[in-house]
Design a protein around this motif. Structure first.
Motif, PDB file in Angstrom:
ATOM      1  N   GLY A 274      38.771  20.314  83.845  1.00  0.00           N
ATOM      2  CA  GLY A 274      38.221  19.186  84.601  1.00  0.00           C
ATOM      3  C   GLY A 274      37.056  19.546  85.490  1.00  0.00           C
ATOM      4  O   GLY A 274      36.541  18.683  86.214  1.00  0.00           O
ATOM      5  N   MET A 275      36.596  20.812  85.481  1.00  0.00           N
ATOM      6  CA  MET A 275      35.443  21.152  86.335  1.00  0.00           C
ATOM      7  C   MET A 275      34.354  21.949  85.625  1.00  0.00           C
ATOM      8  O   MET A 275      33.171  21.797  85.941  1.00  0.00           O
ATOM      9  CB  MET A 275      35.897  21.888  87.594  1.00  0.00           C
ATOM     10  N   THR A 276      34.714  22.808  84.678  1.00  0.00           N
ATOM     11  CA  THR A 276      33.687  23.523  83.905  1.00  0.00           C
ATOM     12  C   THR A 276      33.125  22.541  82.883  1.00  0.00           C
ATOM     13  O   THR A 276      33.856  21.687  82.365  1.00  0.00           O
ATOM     14  CB  THR A 276      34.330  24.712  83.150  1.00  0.00           C
ATOM     15  N   VAL A 277      31.812  22.664  82.586  1.00  0.00           N
ATOM     16  CA  VAL A 277      31.265  21.863  81.491  1.00  0.00           C
ATOM     17  C   VAL A 277      30.849  22.801  80.358  1.00  0.00           C
ATOM     18  O   VAL A 277      30.568  23.978  80.575  1.00  0.00           O
ATOM     19  CB  VAL A 277      30.052  20.988  81.906  1.00  0.00           C
ATOM     20  N   ALA A 278      30.824  22.261  79.142  1.00  0.00           N
ATOM     21  CA  ALA A 278      30.322  23.007  77.980  1.00  0.00           C
ATOM     22  C   ALA A 278      29.463  22.053  77.179  1.00  0.00           C
ATOM     23  O   ALA A 278      29.769  20.856  77.082  1.00  0.00           O
ATOM     24  CB  ALA A 278      31.464  23.544  77.140  1.00  0.00           C
ATOM     25  N   ALA A 279      28.365  22.579  76.610  1.00  0.00           N
ATOM     26  CA  ALA A 279      27.439  21.702  75.877  1.00  0.00           C
ATOM     27  C   ALA A 279      26.807  22.433  74.706  1.00  0.00           C
ATOM     28  O   ALA A 279      26.654  23.652  74.729  1.00  0.00           O
ATOM     29  CB  ALA A 279      26.343  21.201  76.820  1.00  0.00           C
ATOM     30  N   GLY A 280      26.434  21.640  73.687  1.00  0.00           N
ATOM     31  CA  GLY A 280      25.706  22.187  72.549  1.00  0.00           C
ATOM     32  C   GLY A 280      26.625  22.669  71.443  1.00  0.00           C
ATOM     33  O   GLY A 280      27.754  22.186  71.271  1.00  0.00           O
ATOM     34  N   ASP A 281      26.136  23.659  70.685  1.00  0.00           N
ATOM     35  CA  ASP A 281      26.858  24.153  69.501  1.00  0.00           C
ATOM     36  C   ASP A 281      28.253  24.677  69.813  1.00  0.00           C
ATOM     37  O   ASP A 281      29.097  24.747  68.919  1.00  0.00           O
ATOM     38  CB  ASP A 281      26.080  25.320  68.861  1.00  0.00           C
ATOM     39  N   CYS A 282      28.497  25.096  71.056  1.00  0.00           N
ATOM     40  CA  CYS A 282      29.795  25.716  71.385  1.00  0.00           C
ATOM     41  C   CYS A 282      30.885  24.683  71.632  1.00  0.00           C
ATOM     42  O   CYS A 282      32.061  25.046  71.728  1.00  0.00           O
ATOM     43  CB  CYS A 282      29.673  26.634  72.605  1.00  0.00           C
ATOM     44  N   ALA A 283      30.534  23.406  71.745  1.00  0.00           N
ATOM     45  CA  ALA A 283      31.501  22.409  72.230  1.00  0.00           C
ATOM     46  C   ALA A 283      32.046  21.519  71.117  1.00  0.00           C
ATOM     47  O   ALA A 283      31.333  21.148  70.187  1.00  0.00           O
ATOM     48  CB  ALA A 283      30.830  21.540  73.301  1.00  0.00           C
ATOM     49  N   ASN A 284      33.298  21.169  71.249  1.00  0.00           N
ATOM     50  CA  ASN A 284      33.963  20.202  70.372  1.00  0.00           C
ATOM     51  C   ASN A 284      34.194  18.943  71.199  1.00  0.00           C
ATOM     52  O   ASN A 284      34.897  18.983  72.211  1.00  0.00           O
ATOM     53  CB  ASN A 284      35.281  20.808  69.873  1.00  0.00           C
ATOM     54  N   LEU A 285      33.599  17.829  70.778  1.00  0.00           N
ATOM     55  CA  LEU A 285      33.553  16.665  71.664  1.00  0.00           C
ATOM     56  C   LEU A 285      33.934  15.374  70.954  1.00  0.00           C
ATOM     57  O   LEU A 285      33.847  15.292  69.732  1.00  0.00           O
ATOM     58  CB  LEU A 285      32.135  16.522  72.225  1.00  0.00           C
ATOM     59  N   PRO A 286      34.347  14.375  71.708  1.00  0.00           N
ATOM     60  CA  PRO A 286      34.572  13.065  71.102  1.00  0.00           C
ATOM     61  C   PRO A 286      33.236  12.355  70.892  1.00  0.00           C
ATOM     62  O   PRO A 286      32.324  12.527  71.696  1.00  0.00           O
ATOM     63  CB  PRO A 286      35.411  12.321  72.148  1.00  0.00           C
ATOM     64  N   ASN A 287      33.128  11.622  69.800  1.00  0.00           N
ATOM     65  CA  ASN A 287      31.895  10.876  69.538  1.00  0.00           C
ATOM     66  C   ASN A 287      32.277   9.585  68.834  1.00  0.00           C
ATOM     67  O   ASN A 287      33.023   9.612  67.852  1.00  0.00           O
ATOM     68  CB  ASN A 287      30.951  11.728  68.656  1.00  0.00           C
ATOM     69  N   PRO A 288      31.794   8.446  69.328  1.00  0.00           N
ATOM     70  CA  PRO A 288      32.224   7.167  68.770  1.00  0.00           C
ATOM     71  C   PRO A 288      31.827   6.963  67.312  1.00  0.00           C
ATOM     72  O   PRO A 288      32.358   6.069  66.651  1.00  0.00           O
ATOM     73  CB  PRO A 288      31.531   6.135  69.668  1.00  0.00           C
ATOM     74  N   TYR A 289      30.895   7.779  66.804  1.00  0.00           N
ATOM     75  CA  TYR A 289      30.468   7.608  65.415  1.00  0.00           C
ATOM     76  C   TYR A 289      31.363   8.358  64.430  1.00  0.00           C
ATOM     77  O   TYR A 289      31.185   8.254  63.222  1.00  0.00           O
ATOM     78  CB  TYR A 289      29.020   8.078  65.240  1.00  0.00           C
ATOM     79  N   VAL A 290      32.334   9.137  64.938  1.00  0.00           N
ATOM     80  CA  VAL A 290      33.213   9.905  64.042  1.00  0.00           C
ATOM     81  C   VAL A 290      34.394   9.055  63.626  1.00  0.00           C
ATOM     82  O   VAL A 290      35.070   8.465  64.476  1.00  0.00           O
ATOM     83  CB  VAL A 290      33.760  11.167  64.762  1.00  0.00           C
ATOM     84  N   ARG A 291      34.620   8.982  62.296  1.00  0.00           N
ATOM     85  CA  ARG A 291      35.818   8.317  61.802  1.00  0.00           C
ATOM     86  C   ARG A 291      36.755   9.412  61.320  1.00  0.00           C
ATOM     87  O   ARG A 291      36.340  10.323  60.626  1.00  0.00           O
ATOM     88  CB  ARG A 291      35.471   7.379  60.639  1.00  0.00           C
ATOM     89  N   GLY A 292      37.996   9.369  61.741  1.00  0.00           N
ATOM     90  CA  GLY A 292      38.944  10.428  61.385  1.00  0.00           C
ATOM     91  C   GLY A 292      38.763  11.631  62.292  1.00  0.00           C
ATOM     92  O   GLY A 292      37.993  11.586  63.277  1.00  0.00           O
ATOM     93  N   ASP A 293      39.472  12.730  61.997  1.00  0.00           N
ATOM     94  CA  ASP A 293      39.402  13.973  62.774  1.00  0.00           C
ATOM     95  C   ASP A 293      39.612  13.729  64.262  1.00  0.00           C
ATOM     96  O   ASP A 293      39.036  14.415  65.117  1.00  0.00           O
ATOM     97  CB  ASP A 293      38.061  14.706  62.572  1.00  0.00           C
ATOM     98  N   GLY A 294      40.405  12.718  64.589  1.00  0.00           N
ATOM     99  CA  GLY A 294      40.678  12.420  65.998  1.00  0.00           C
ATOM    100  C   GLY A 294      39.437  11.961  66.741  1.00  0.00           C
ATOM    101  O   GLY A 294      39.389  12.005  67.977  1.00  0.00           O
ATOM    102  N   GLY A 295      38.412  11.513  66.006  1.00  0.00           N
ATOM    103  CA  GLY A 295      37.186  11.028  66.651  1.00  0.00           C
ATOM    104  C   GLY A 295      36.372  12.149  67.271  1.00  0.00           C
ATOM    105  O   GLY A 295      35.507  11.898  68.113  1.00  0.00           O
ATOM    106  N   ARG A 296      36.621  13.396  66.849  1.00  0.00           N
ATOM    107  CA  ARG A 296      35.935  14.543  67.448  1.00  0.00           C
ATOM    108  C   ARG A 296      35.092  15.273  66.420  1.00  0.00           C
ATOM    109  O   ARG A 296      35.358  15.203  65.228  1.00  0.00           O
ATOM    110  CB  ARG A 296      36.965  15.563  67.974  1.00  0.00           C
ATOM    111  N   LEU A 297      34.121  16.015  66.903  1.00  0.00           N
ATOM    112  CA  LEU A 297      33.348  16.883  66.028  1.00  0.00           C
ATOM    113  C   LEU A 297      32.628  17.950  66.839  1.00  0.00           C
ATOM    114  O   LEU A 297      32.579  17.875  68.074  1.00  0.00           O
ATOM    115  CB  LEU A 297      32.341  16.094  65.184  1.00  0.00           C
ATOM    116  N   ARG A 298      32.145  18.946  66.141  1.00  0.00           N
ATOM    117  CA  ARG A 298      31.264  19.947  66.746  1.00  0.00           C
ATOM    118  C   ARG A 298      29.956  19.837  65.980  1.00  0.00           C
ATOM    119  O   ARG A 298      29.967  19.846  64.753  1.00  0.00           O
ATOM    120  CB  ARG A 298      31.873  21.344  66.591  1.00  0.00           C
TER     121      ARG A 298
END
Ligand SMILES: Cc1cc2nc3c(=O)[nH]c(=O)nc-3n(C[C@H](O)[C@H](O)[C@H](O)COP(=O)(O)OP(=O)(O)OC[C@H]3O[C@@H](n4cnc5c(N)ncnc54)[C@H](O)[C@@H]3O)c2cc1C
Length: 418
Positions: A274-298
């Motif tokens: 809840g306090m460190t951030v991660a961004a870019g190629d290293c991160a696995n994130l939710p994205n509204p355009y993802v169908r399946g895979d729990g709505g997440r992608l890297r």
């Protein structure tokens, strides 16, 4: 009260530099330290696989920012220091580099990117065998290519095909060896894969699909080729291995942050603490355009790294705005420019516009009657139209889109009344 020890950003490339820039744009006046393991000032990676044929690659020429920009922004850029240990404490924490330097921080951002996947195979240690992620590797590859006659590329993904196309355009004898039944199979549908196979063949590149590589052969410590499972020997003076990347999550693991194909972040870029951030190629994130895979992608792309870093910078300052970028990407393979808008996974219909044999077409993907993505080859206007439609949640009707004489831009439908 102790002085604010500021933000430490680990990883100084696309996402790290954008994080630092965005913090300043958002009015953060506290100290910012940007630490990168590479010896150069941060530079762009895309040209590394596209502009290899001058015999050298100069990281300085690819720098994102002029040297004095960091000073003017009061960003302390530290190059050539790999962070090997991270500890959290009540004030924030401390990072320690391999060189023994200690960096105190109040806020922490991880922008550690990804590292190439290495093949465990006989012969990969031979001279003339290359991987490609950073400028030093690109420089060695460029020198190798300048002297080579025969080039083998292991892996028919974007980077492999970009290097293959450039080498072929420079007159080399090139063979692409792909383990899967089709090229760039993770990113595009069969029709686009087949286009790439035919297009590279037309330009004189050999393409071997379902290639099972047994070993790399050598003589006197220098690579001489690639041996396949069926006994075929593909002669090569240079072998590029481009078989994907793995997110760099070691430091996140040290802090006990959730990791699952990347550092797990929420829609604001915040890690599981809840306090460190991660961004870019290293991160696995939710994205509204993802169908399946729990709505997440890297994602591994420049536009994503930039936008995700902006989101993460805001979250570090307590301003939470969800990341909602519509994914897009490009790949330049000599005279072939691919632009992808959206995510095609889960499509149930495709529409072809234009002529693959003429190296100018778009493949539009639909699901349940609505457009979800497009692969556009040398068709920037189609790409822009689909990107615009998806970003605005509009549709482009499939029946009308099949006519290449009609501009897609004119077909973008008004939003449905909900
Ligand atoms: C050859 C090539 C061609 C590409 N072409 C395209 C393209 O055409 N289009 C596109 O959209 N994308 C392309 N990409 C992908 C794009 O470059 C990446 O998505 C982007 O660079 C990701 O940025 P990042 O900052 O997240 O990670 P990275 O670029 O991987 O940067 C992370 C940095 O962190 C540093 N680091 C890691 N761990 C530590 C540590 N412990 N201490 C200090 N430093 C650390 C690394 O050394 C690295 O410099 C290409 C990539 C490559 C390699």
């Amino acid at each position: 009260m102790a002085a604010d020890s500021g933000t430490l950003i680990v990883g100084a490339c696309q996402a790290g530099v954008q994080l630092a820039a965005s913090l300043r744009e958002l009015g953060d006046c506290s100290p910012i330290t940007l630490v990168g393991a590479e010896p150069h000032a941060p530079y762009q990676r895309p040209p590394l696989s596209k502009d290899l044929h001058g015999g050298t690659v100069d990281a300085a020429a690819l720098a994102f920012r002029t040297a004095d920009w960091y000073g003017r922004q009061d960003i302390d850029l530290v190059t050539g220091e790999q962070i090997v240990r991270l500890e959290r404490n009540d004030d924030g924490g401390v990072a320690v580099s391999a060189g023994g330097r200690r960096f105190r921080f109040a806020r922490l951002a991880l922008a550690t990117g990804a590292a190439v996947r290495r093949l465990q195979l006989e012969g990969t240690e031979l001279d003339g065998v290359h991987y490609l992620r950073d400028a030093a590797e690109a420089d060695r590859l460029a020198a190798g290519l300048a002297a080579a006659r025969k080039v083998a590329v292991v892996g028919g993904g974007f980077i492999g095909l970009e290097v293959a196309a450039g080498a072929r355009a420079a007159g080399k004898q090139v063979t692409v060896l792909e383990a899967a039944p089709r090229l760039v199979g993770r990113a595009v549908a069969e029709q686009t894969s087949e286009y790439f196979r035919a297009a590279h063949l037309r330009r004189g590149t050999e393409v071997v699909l379902q290639a099972k590589i047994s070993r790399l052969t050598g003589s006197g410590g220098k690579v001489t080729g690639v041996e396949l499972g069926d006994g075929t020997h593909v002669a090569a003076d240079v072998v590029l291995i481009g078989v994907g990347v793995l997110p760099r999550t070691e430091l996140a693991g040290q802090l006990g942050l959730a990791v699952d194909n990347g550092i797990v972040v929420d829609e604001f870029g915040l890690c599981s603490d809840g306090m460190t951030v991660a961004a870019g190629d290293c991160a696995n994130l939710p994205n509204p355009y993802v169908r399946g895979d729990g709505g997440r992608l890297r994602l591994e792309s420049v536009p994503h790294a930039i936008e995700h870093a902006r989101t993460a910078a805001a979250a570090l300052l307590g301003r939470r705005a969800p990341y909602r970028m519509m994914p897009w990407f490009w790949s330049d393979q000599a005279d072939i420019k691919l632009q992808i808008a959206g995510l095609s996974a889960g499509y149930d219909q495709t529409v072809l516009r234009g002529d693959p044999d003429a190296d100018k077409f778009s493949l539009l993907y639909y699901r349940a009657g609505r457009i979800i993505a497009a692969d556009c080859i040398n068709s920037p206007a189609d790409f822009m139209a689909v990107k615009t439609a998806l970003a605005k949640d509009r549709d482009i009707p499939a029946d009308a889109a099949a006519d290449p004489g009609v501009r897609l831009r004119q077909l973008i439908a008004e939003p449905a009344v909900r």
